[in-house]
Every structure is written in structure tokens, then in C-alpha cells.
Design a protein around this motif. Structure first.
Motif, PDB file in Angstrom:
ATOM      1  N   SER A 120       0.856  -0.980   0.196  1.00 37.57           N
ATOM      2  CA  SER A 120       0.457   0.070  -0.152  1.00 37.57           C
ATOM      3  C   SER A 120       0.593   1.468  -0.218  1.00 37.57           C
ATOM      4  O   SER A 120       1.816   1.194   0.170  1.00 37.57           O
ATOM      5  CB  SER A 120      -1.072  -0.287   1.351  1.00 37.57           C
ATOM      6  OG  SER A 120      -1.877  -1.213   0.827  1.00 37.57           O
ATOM      7  N   GLU A 121       0.387   2.784  -0.548  1.00 36.12           N
ATOM      8  CA  GLU A 121       1.323   3.840  -1.255  1.00 36.12           C
ATOM      9  C   GLU A 121       0.868   4.372   0.201  1.00 36.12           C
ATOM     10  O   GLU A 121       0.152   4.679   0.878  1.00 36.12           O
ATOM     11  CB  GLU A 121       0.558   3.855  -2.593  1.00 36.12           C
ATOM     12  CG  GLU A 121       1.065   3.701  -3.266  1.00 36.12           C
ATOM     13  CD  GLU A 121       1.444   4.312  -5.015  1.00 36.12           C
ATOM     14  OE1 GLU A 121       1.317   3.920  -5.688  1.00 36.12           O
ATOM     15  OE2 GLU A 121      -0.325   5.339  -4.237  1.00 36.12           O
ATOM     16  N   ARG A 122       1.832   5.316   0.568  1.00 39.61           N
ATOM     17  CA  ARG A 122       1.169   6.814   1.131  1.00 39.61           C
ATOM     18  C   ARG A 122       2.540   7.078   1.563  1.00 39.61           C
ATOM     19  O   ARG A 122       3.560   7.288   1.491  1.00 39.61           O
ATOM     20  CB  ARG A 122       0.918   5.960   2.800  1.00 39.61           C
ATOM     21  CG  ARG A 122       0.975   7.118   3.995  1.00 39.61           C
ATOM     22  CD  ARG A 122       1.164   7.222   5.407  1.00 39.61           C
ATOM     23  NE  ARG A 122       2.134   6.571   6.081  1.00 39.61           N
ATOM     24  CZ  ARG A 122       2.498   5.746   7.478  1.00 39.61           C
ATOM     25  NH1 ARG A 122       1.317   5.471   7.676  1.00 39.61           N
ATOM     26  NH2 ARG A 122       3.118   5.321   8.074  1.00 39.61           N
ATOM     27  N   GLY A 123       2.186   8.729   0.791  1.00 42.09           N
ATOM     28  CA  GLY A 123       2.653   9.679   0.653  1.00 42.09           C
ATOM     29  C   GLY A 123       3.313  10.294   1.840  1.00 42.09           C
ATOM     30  O   GLY A 123       2.805   9.975   3.203  1.00 42.09           O
ATOM     31  N   GLU A 124       4.441  11.424   2.097  1.00 44.49           N
ATOM     32  CA  GLU A 124       4.758  11.735   3.616  1.00 44.49           C
ATOM     33  C   GLU A 124       3.980  12.933   3.806  1.00 44.49           C
ATOM     34  O   GLU A 124       3.888  13.364   4.842  1.00 44.49           O
ATOM     35  CB  GLU A 124       6.196  12.053   2.870  1.00 44.49           C
ATOM     36  CG  GLU A 124       7.866  11.449   2.793  1.00 44.49           C
ATOM     37  CD  GLU A 124       7.909  10.666   3.984  1.00 44.49           C
ATOM     38  OE1 GLU A 124       7.577  12.317   5.125  1.00 44.49           O
ATOM     39  OE2 GLU A 124       8.457  10.375   4.286  1.00 44.49           O
ATOM     40  N   GLU A 125       3.161  13.320   3.289  1.00 43.41           N
ATOM     41  CA  GLU A 125       2.147  14.801   3.491  1.00 43.41           C
ATOM     42  C   GLU A 125       0.751  14.070   4.325  1.00 43.41           C
ATOM     43  O   GLU A 125       0.220  14.414   4.927  1.00 43.41           O
ATOM     44  CB  GLU A 125       1.610  15.277   2.882  1.00 43.41           C
ATOM     45  CG  GLU A 125       0.620  14.834   1.694  1.00 43.41           C
ATOM     46  CD  GLU A 125       1.043  13.635   0.883  1.00 43.41           C
ATOM     47  OE1 GLU A 125       0.233  12.780   0.066  1.00 43.41           O
ATOM     48  OE2 GLU A 125       2.792  13.818   0.238  1.00 43.41           O
ATOM     49  N   VAL A 126       0.753  12.487   4.646  1.00 46.88           N
ATOM     50  CA  VAL A 126      -0.314  11.712   4.598  1.00 46.88           C
ATOM     51  C   VAL A 126       0.031  11.901   5.875  1.00 46.88           C
ATOM     52  O   VAL A 126       0.770  11.060   6.557  1.00 46.88           O
ATOM     53  CB  VAL A 126      -0.770  10.533   3.695  1.00 46.88           C
ATOM     54  CG1 VAL A 126      -1.649   9.749   4.231  1.00 46.88           C
ATOM     55  CG2 VAL A 126      -0.743  10.162   1.875  1.00 46.88           C
ATOM     56  N   PRO A 127      -1.299  11.661   7.222  1.00 47.91           N
ATOM     57  CA  PRO A 127      -0.876  12.143   8.761  1.00 47.91           C
ATOM     58  C   PRO A 127      -0.367  10.358   8.955  1.00 47.91           C
ATOM     59  O   PRO A 127      -0.860   9.294   7.977  1.00 47.91           O
ATOM     60  CB  PRO A 127      -1.536  12.013   9.298  1.00 47.91           C
ATOM     61  CG  PRO A 127      -3.155  12.847   7.774  1.00 47.91           C
ATOM     62  CD  PRO A 127      -2.530  12.304   6.970  1.00 47.91           C
ATOM     63  N   ALA A 128       0.257   9.827   9.875  1.00 47.06           N
ATOM     64  CA  ALA A 128      -0.097   8.444   9.754  1.00 47.06           C
ATOM     65  C   ALA A 128      -0.034   7.905  11.523  1.00 47.06           C
ATOM     66  O   ALA A 128       0.161   7.295  11.369  1.00 47.06           O
ATOM     67  CB  ALA A 128       1.750   7.971   9.686  1.00 47.06           C
ATOM     68  N   ASN A 129      -0.807   8.651  12.197  1.00 47.28           N
ATOM     69  CA  ASN A 129      -1.871   8.693  13.731  1.00 47.28           C
ATOM     70  C   ASN A 129      -2.426   7.704  13.534  1.00 47.28           C
ATOM     71  O   ASN A 129      -3.108   7.715  12.615  1.00 47.28           O
ATOM     72  CB  ASN A 129      -1.307  10.262  14.489  1.00 47.28           C
ATOM     73  CG  ASN A 129      -3.123  10.920  13.663  1.00 47.28           C
ATOM     74  OD1 ASN A 129      -2.662  11.645  12.880  1.00 47.28           O
ATOM     75  ND2 ASN A 129      -3.903  10.593  14.608  1.00 47.28           N
ATOM     76  N   PRO A 130      -2.954   7.033  14.612  1.00 47.26           N
ATOM     77  CA  PRO A 130      -3.540   5.944  14.742  1.00 47.26           C
ATOM     78  C   PRO A 130      -5.321   6.448  14.255  1.00 47.26           C
ATOM     79  O   PRO A 130      -5.904   5.644  13.487  1.00 47.26           O
ATOM     80  CB  PRO A 130      -3.983   5.711  15.928  1.00 47.26           C
ATOM     81  CG  PRO A 130      -2.739   5.510  16.663  1.00 47.26           C
ATOM     82  CD  PRO A 130      -1.791   7.030  15.759  1.00 47.26           C
ATOM     83  N   ARG A 131      -5.704   7.659  15.170  1.00 45.24           N
ATOM     84  CA  ARG A 131      -6.616   7.931  14.175  1.00 45.24           C
ATOM     85  C   ARG A 131      -7.078   8.356  12.878  1.00 45.24           C
ATOM     86  O   ARG A 131      -8.392   8.440  12.157  1.00 45.24           O
ATOM     87  CB  ARG A 131      -6.774   9.035  15.111  1.00 45.24           C
ATOM     88  CG  ARG A 131      -8.740   9.632  15.710  1.00 45.24           C
ATOM     89  CD  ARG A 131      -8.535  11.128  16.546  1.00 45.24           C
ATOM     90  NE  ARG A 131      -9.731  11.258  16.646  1.00 45.24           N
ATOM     91  CZ  ARG A 131     -10.736  12.859  17.174  1.00 45.24           C
ATOM     92  NH1 ARG A 131      -9.419  13.039  18.326  1.00 45.24           N
ATOM     93  NH2 ARG A 131     -11.662  12.866  17.160  1.00 45.24           N
ATOM     94  N   ALA A 132      -5.862   8.540  12.254  1.00 44.11           N
ATOM     95  CA  ALA A 132      -6.056   9.000  10.921  1.00 44.11           C
ATOM     96  C   ALA A 132      -5.995   7.957  10.256  1.00 44.11           C
ATOM     97  O   ALA A 132      -6.519   7.833   8.857  1.00 44.11           O
ATOM     98  CB  ALA A 132      -4.977   9.853   9.555  1.00 44.11           C
TER      99      ALA A 132
END
Length: 331
Positions: A99-111
């Protein structure tokens, strides 16, 4: 030889060493991707392209894996067993596995919980039982707190639930706050050191149990050697505790039943803090079961996890009947 020539030779030597490490990491990456290709489907959500498997028919179960892992952790028997009479959806969390995720995408559990809800909505899944392992447990709890209408209950395997406790030794290498340092390390030392320290890391992650045969490929373990996996594992680790205070404030008002399975020998998370003390936050909604073993229950004990998940779904988690005796019950 002048000091200038000596410095120049040292710099050339370091550049050569770094070039060798980058090439070696690239070869590791190529071999890993050939050995463990995508095994499911892809869908676009806000975090990017998301990889997931969707097997079976019946009441839906959505499975969320833990830190530095991927959906293969559920695919060493557990998905197949549950999909005999359920629709089982297991995803690579954004940034992990395929799966992809850009650096600008938040990584905290709620997100990440909101991103899982995007998948649930996109697939038209009606109130699935959500299974979360380790960090995936924290994400599942955020989902239940923010989107209680999206799930009929949680079945959590060795979940991260509470603030405090020591950070397990294998995760110290993930405490890298600089984006650029994460990138450099991911292409030089990270993969090579992971291979060199495999026995030490597995002793914490799996111990006191043995690493099951087939974990590297069927369980997806090799994917953790990819540079992108290291970078996103660092981000997940740094963000993992960000929502725990907010989560704890909401445990008393949980609107769905929560079942928790912990092993007494867990060397990654403290079963007393993350299991027993968590269950005491809302005895009417949370039921805890303890068994023998370590942290990687979906991989090492898929049969016990299957029974636990089926019991949680059947509503036999004893809502309103939780007491000290339940906390010591062995599944």
C-alpha cells in the motif's frame, strides 16, 4: 602523503562504501518483491493506492495489522479459517506491504482509522467486526471511538491501548525523526542491519514462541526489508502514541463490545498495562482473555485467534459480566 590526500581517500572510501550499501539494498529489495508479490487487489483512497485481500462470503471481518508488518501476518491460516463462513478483508495499512502513503499523509492511529473507514465504505461493507493486532488494535479502537456506526465490535490481539510502558529494544532503530535521515538509512544500513540482527529482533517479537516455518514468505516477513517499509515503520512508530491520551479519555463511553486477547509472555507490549488495566477502564464493554505465548499471536497461534474472534463475534464476550476471573481465563 599530505593530510589533504588522506582526507580525500577517506571521503572516496566512504562514498564507495555507501554506494556498495545502496546496491546491496537494491538487490535485497528486488529479491523480496519477487518472493512476496501482491496477493490481493488494489483500490484508491485518500492515502494512495491500497492493497487488500477479500475472501469468502458471510458476515464481514476487517483485519488491521501491527507496526512494521503487513496483511501476511493474518495469512498463515487465520484468513483461510475465517473465510470458510465469513467475508474476510485484510489490508496492508497505508505505507506498509504493497500500500502507498505519501509523506504528507498523516500516520497517527486516528488518521489511519479514518483511512480504514474509507476502505469499508468503498467496498460497501456493513458494520464489520474489526480485528486489530498490536498497533492495529489502537487503530481499531480509534475507529470504534470516531465511527461506532461502522463496526459491530472489536476483537483485539495484543493491542496497543494505553500510554506508558517501556519501548521494546527492536523499535529503538525506528526512532528517527528526520525525513531525510530516514531516507538515507533506508537505502544504506537499515536492511543490512535488519538481516544481521534477525535472531535478536525475532527473540523479542516472537519470543517465547518460535518463528513459524513459512513466515518470511507466506507471513510476508521479508517485505519489512524494503526501504519504503523502514521509512513508514519509523513514521508509524513516531506517531503511534499521539492519540493514546485522547483514546483513553473515551474508553468509558465505548459504544461497541471490545474483546481483547493477550499472551502472558508478550515481550513487546505489557499485558498488564495494555490488557488488564485497559479492560478496567470499562468493565461493561471490555472483556480480556489471557493465554500463554508471545506477541505475534496471529502468526504463532492462528487457531486460538480464530476461536477468540468467533467467540467475540458471537457475543459471548460477557458484556456486563467482566470480572477478575475473566482476566485470567485461558481461551
Amino acid at each position: 602523503m599530505s593530510i589533504g590526500w588522506i582526507i580525500a581517500l577517506i571521503i572516496l572510501g566512504l562514498l564507495g562504501l555507501n554506494a556498495w550499501m545502496v546496491f546491496k539494498t537494491w538487490r535485497i529489495k528486488r529479491r523480496v518483491e519477487k518472493a512476496v508479490p501482491p496477493r490481493g487487489k488494489f483500490i484508491d483512497i485518500s492515502s494512495g493506492r491500497l492493497h487488500y485481500v477479500d475472501r469468502g462470503e458471510g458476515p464481514a471481518i476487517v483485519m488491521i495489522h501491527g507496526l512494521a508488518a503487513q496483511l501476511g501476518n493474518f495469512d498463515m491460516g487465520l484468513i483461510d479459517a475465517l473465510s470458510r463462513d465469513h467475508r474476510v478483508i485484510a489490508l496492508d495499512r497505508p505505507g506498509m506491504g504493497w500500500s502507498e502513503r505519501g509523506e504528507e499523509v498523516p500516520a497517527n492511529p486516528r488518521a489511519q482509522a479514518a483511512q480504514v473507514v474509507e476502505l469499508i465504505d468503498a467496498l460497501g461493507v456493513e458494520r464489520p467486526l474489526v480485528v486489530g493486532h498490536s498497533l492495529g488494535g489502537a487503530i481499531a479502537l480509534c475507529l470504534a471511538l470516531d465511527f461506532p456506526q461502522k463496526t459491530r465490535g472489536l476483537a483485539l490481539l495484543a493491542p496497543l491501548t494505553m500510554r506508558g510502558g517501556k519501548v521494546a529494544a527492536p523499535f529503538h532503530a525506528l526512532n528517527v525523526k528526520s525525513r531525510w535521515m530516514r531516507f538515507v538509512l533506508s537505502w544504506t544500513l537499515a536492511s543490512i542491519n535488519s538481516i544481521r540482527n534477525t535472531a535478536l529482533v525475532f527473540g523479542y517479537v516472537f519470543g517465547p514462541e518460535e518463528v513459524p516455518k513459512g513466515y518470511s514468505v507466506q507471513g510476508g516477513g521479508l517485505l519489512g526489508l524494503r526501504p519504503v517499509s523502514y521509512r513508514n515503520s519509523c513514521r508509524d512508530f513516531l506517531a503511534s502514541a499521539r492519540d493514546l491520551k485522547w483514546m483513553a479519555a473515551g474508553y468509558g463511553g465505548l459504544q461497541v463490545p471490545v474483546s481483547v486477547l493477550y499472551a502472558r509472555g508478550d515481550r513487546i507490549l505489557d499485558p498488564d498495562l495494555q490488557g488488564t488495566q485497559f479492560a478496567q477502564q470499562n468493565p461493561a464493554a471490555i472483556r480480556l482473555s489471557l493465554i500463554e505465548g508471545g506477541h505475534m499471536l496471529p502468526v504463532t497461534q492462528p487457531d486460538a485467534c480464530e476461536s477468540f474472534i468467533r467467540e467475540a463475534e458471537a457475543g459471548s464476550a460477557g458484556i456486563g459480566e467482566h470480572d477478575a476471573a475473566d482476566q485470567g481465563r485461558v481461551v
